[in-house]
Design an enzyme around this catalytic site. Structure first.
Site, short mmCIF file in Angstrom:
data_model
loop_
_atom_site.label_atom_id
_atom_site.label_comp_id
_atom_site.label_asym_id
_atom_site.label_seq_id
_atom_site.Cartn_x
_atom_site.Cartn_y
_atom_site.Cartn_z
N SER A 112 -6.84 11.33 0.77
CA SER A 112 -7.27 12.37 -0.17
C SER A 112 -6.56 12.20 -1.50
O SER A 112 -5.87 11.24 -1.72
CB SER A 112 -6.98 13.75 0.43
OG SER A 112 -5.62 13.88 0.75
N THR A 127 1.19 -8.75 12.80
CA THR A 127 1.37 -7.43 12.21
C THR A 127 0.97 -7.44 10.76
O THR A 127 1.36 -8.33 10.01
CB THR A 127 2.81 -6.97 12.25
OG1 THR A 127 2.83 -5.65 11.72
CG2 THR A 127 3.73 -7.80 11.41
N GLU A 170 6.31 4.66 7.37
CA GLU A 170 5.91 5.92 6.73
C GLU A 170 6.67 7.12 7.28
O GLU A 170 6.59 7.44 8.46
CB GLU A 170 4.41 6.15 6.95
CG GLU A 170 3.55 5.27 6.07
CD GLU A 170 2.08 5.35 6.45
OE1 GLU A 170 1.77 5.97 7.48
OE2 GLU A 170 1.26 4.79 5.71
N THR A 203 0.87 -1.19 0.00
CA THR A 203 0.00 0.00 0.00
C THR A 203 0.91 1.24 0.00
O THR A 203 1.38 1.64 -1.05
CB THR A 203 -0.95 0.01 1.22
OG1 THR A 203 -0.19 -0.10 2.42
CG2 THR A 203 -1.94 -1.14 1.14
N ASN A 228 0.27 10.93 6.64
CA ASN A 228 -0.93 10.46 7.31
C ASN A 228 -2.03 11.49 7.39
O ASN A 228 -3.13 11.20 7.82
CB ASN A 228 -0.56 9.92 8.69
CG ASN A 228 0.12 8.58 8.55
OD1 ASN A 228 -0.47 7.64 8.04
ND2 ASN A 228 1.39 8.52 8.93
N LYS A 262 3.68 -6.87 4.20
CA LYS A 262 3.42 -5.47 3.83
C LYS A 262 3.09 -4.72 5.12
O LYS A 262 2.61 -5.32 6.09
CB LYS A 262 2.28 -5.37 2.83
CG LYS A 262 0.88 -5.72 3.30
CD LYS A 262 0.16 -4.70 4.13
CE LYS A 262 0.20 -3.32 3.50
NZ LYS A 262 -0.51 -2.36 4.42
#
Lengths: 383, 383
Positions: A383, A179, A259, A146, A378, A168
């Site tokens: 969006s 996880t 991230e 993702t 995040n 992932k």
């Protein structure tokens, strides 16, 4: 590489249109036997996604023949219709393979609350079946990504047998019991009961010690499939050690790709009264936004470490704590010791060592720093 | 305004050189009586700063005659020498006032692990004594600021009596039992025991419900002083209501000035089985970095709210949760309901309402969003 490295497995990764980018978004991993032993662990989050609710039933008898995975939507909080999509895709995979749907684990990942088009998912399953290949592991590992920037794969060699794995995960990364999405395969002969014991031992010290952002996912699933195709039965100790190595390797890959992170931080707690208390203390530091923001700014702010330790119920004397950062003991007996200016936090890898002086147990918890990029990714995700 | 609004109090705020900027950094609040009742609550953090260790002993007999406060250093994890500085400044204030040091509360705030120069602190106490004034509350409120951008002050009018208050706090803002540094004063006649009961009732629903960044401070102290100078004895109900109003007002001022925040978020949990469970659920959402980053990006990501609720032990049915954002029910029965696009998150004030459908209790927890500015301020704080 990856889940097709052990004998007895085929896999595929295809684009089914669930991702608006046109990237691969459906994966299938099939165990061709001769044995179909399996074990799984799932998220401890009480709000579980539809594929988790389904797969918890599938794994109960220790037999799994295929794992279907999709990115582009977590199928979580999508109600009865979402559950029916999970059930339908398990039926579709089963029909293609000539097996029962109750032997098909389903995993989904992506946005929560997003309902995927069922026909699109079913068409993806059919396309993945057509693409199944003994070298398909790499495609499968890419199809489950993702916000991951790289695919996560591992192979561990045993004596005449192998373990392969893919994972992932880049955010909502604070697993408990499991996880993100992880599929592990092996051609060793390992009965389901032994597989379950080995998997719980391996995840306890790998994925369960990872706390990137304190947020527990609704979809976490780790499944291991054993084909027995090598004909070799390793000792439980050897197999558990290899599986732990595979899980730890994948956990570190998740950590490194978290991230927006600039640093990987290993928090090691020494001389705790119990291992659980060592983990509690490590996790409290891993969840301190102030500490994590300080590491982002290359600031060895050990005061924030002690402030976090103080929120736990672990045994220690608040006036006698030692803290080292990258090997420099900046705090001894809860007072300033070595000059923090001698700690270089510019490299990505950071170690924090905490001495509780209260026993003989230890544990390491891994986390990331808190960065501008984390906030950006995040705040813009959906969006 | 502030702590000198009630009769019987003098205060001062002076610059003692503890802040490198030359700004005011030492405050003194003195109760001139005729009564000297007091009550205090302190941080639940087990790693407590030296002034907290000292002040916990001071407040035990319910009598406090003065509060000394300094910014520019938290005097935390500074060892025996730091404790001696706290003790010495209490002695200095007591000598100037002709009272006992054991009636002087000391509060410090600023960087953890930083040792202030004792002579500088003592000179500051002497200068503050010389500057004591019946209108000195505003100076005192400014002297305790650290990363605060504005001073926090409050006055609540009773029937012939008043409550005044000042607070500081902008980060490490997740108090339990107390928050940051707060001094409250009243000229009502309130015996120490009643004052303690009223203070615990007031903080439980104000400062204790504030969770800006999940990080509990080592120095949190709330002290209330009652001079009895009005000669009026309010009912316990009236006094507790006024004190709760003062504490809530200050808590909201802290919330609005939290480091780097773009939004103030009120998380209200309805129909919980117990009030504690309502607070647990609210706090779990308040501590979700993913949820807080989404609010920063004006993204009504209710999936992250449900994922947080799922980590708690509160009573609820995971398939029957309702969530509203700014009054729009974006999730009903744990499935998508109203279009999230109709939720406007641009205004600073955001409300999240969660219906657990499991009882009749409720609670509101307040937090802030997670922003680039928060990361920046907290990565650069000590440099």
């Amino acid at each position: 590489m990856t889940v097709t490295a052990p004998a007895g497995f085929r896999a595929a990764g295809v684009a089914a249109g669930l991702k608006s980018t046109g990237a691969k978004d459906v994966a299938l991993v099939v165990n061709d036997g001769p044995r179909f032993d399996s074990a799984s662990v799932f998220t401890a989050n009480r709000c579980k996604a539809n594929p988790v609710l389904w797969s918890q039933e599938v794994v109960k008898d220790g037999t799994v023949r295929a794992v279907f995975l999709n990115s582009g939507g977590a199928n979580c909080y999508t109600g009865p219709e979402g559950f029916q999509t999970t059930h339908a895709v398990a039926e579709e995979v089963a029909a293609k393979l000539g097996i029962g749907a109750i032997d098909v684990v389903v995993c989904s990942t992506g946005l929560i609350g997003l309902t995927n088009d069922r026909d699109q998912v079913l068409a993806g399953a059919a396309a993945a079946f057509d693409a199944l290949d003994a070298d398909g592991g790499d495609d499968a590992a890419h199809a489950i990504m993702t916000t991951d920037s790289v695919s996560k794969q591992v192979v561990v060699e045993g004596a005449g047998w192998r373990i392969g794995g893919m994972a992932k995960g880049a955010g909502m990364l604070a697993p408990q019991l499991a996880t993100m999405l992880v599929v592990l395969t092996t051609d060793a002969v390992v009965p389901a009961g032994d597989l379950d014991t080995a998997l719980r031992a391996a995840t306890r010290v790998s994925f369960d010690r990872l706390d990137s952002d304190g947020c527990m996912s609704t979809n976490d699933t780790v499944t291991v499939l054993a084909s027995g195709a090598s004909g070799i039965t390793p000792t439980p100790e050897d197999f558990t050690a290899a599986l732990t190595q595979a899980c730890t390797d994948l956990a570190m890959q998740l950590l490194e790709d978290a991230e927006g992170a600039d640093h990987e931080i290993a928090i090691t707690v020494l001389h705790a009264a119990t291992e659980d208390e060592a983990v509690e203390v490590g996790r409290s530091v891993a969840r301190s936004n102030l500490f994590k923001a300080a590491v982002f700014g290359n600031d060895p702010n050990w005061g924030r470490v002690l402030a976090s330790i103080g929120t736990t119920s672990a045994q220690f004397d608040p006036a006698d704590l030692d803290v080292a950062m990258n090997g420099v003991w900046v705090c001894k007996q809860s007072t300033p010791h070595a000059d923090p200016a001698t700690v270089d936090l510019k490299p990505r890898e950071v170690s924090v060592t905490i001495d509780l002086k209260s026993g003989s147990e230890r544990a390491t918890v891994w986390t990331n720093d808190l960065t501008h990029a984390y906030v950006h990714e995040n705040s813009a995700y959906s969006s």
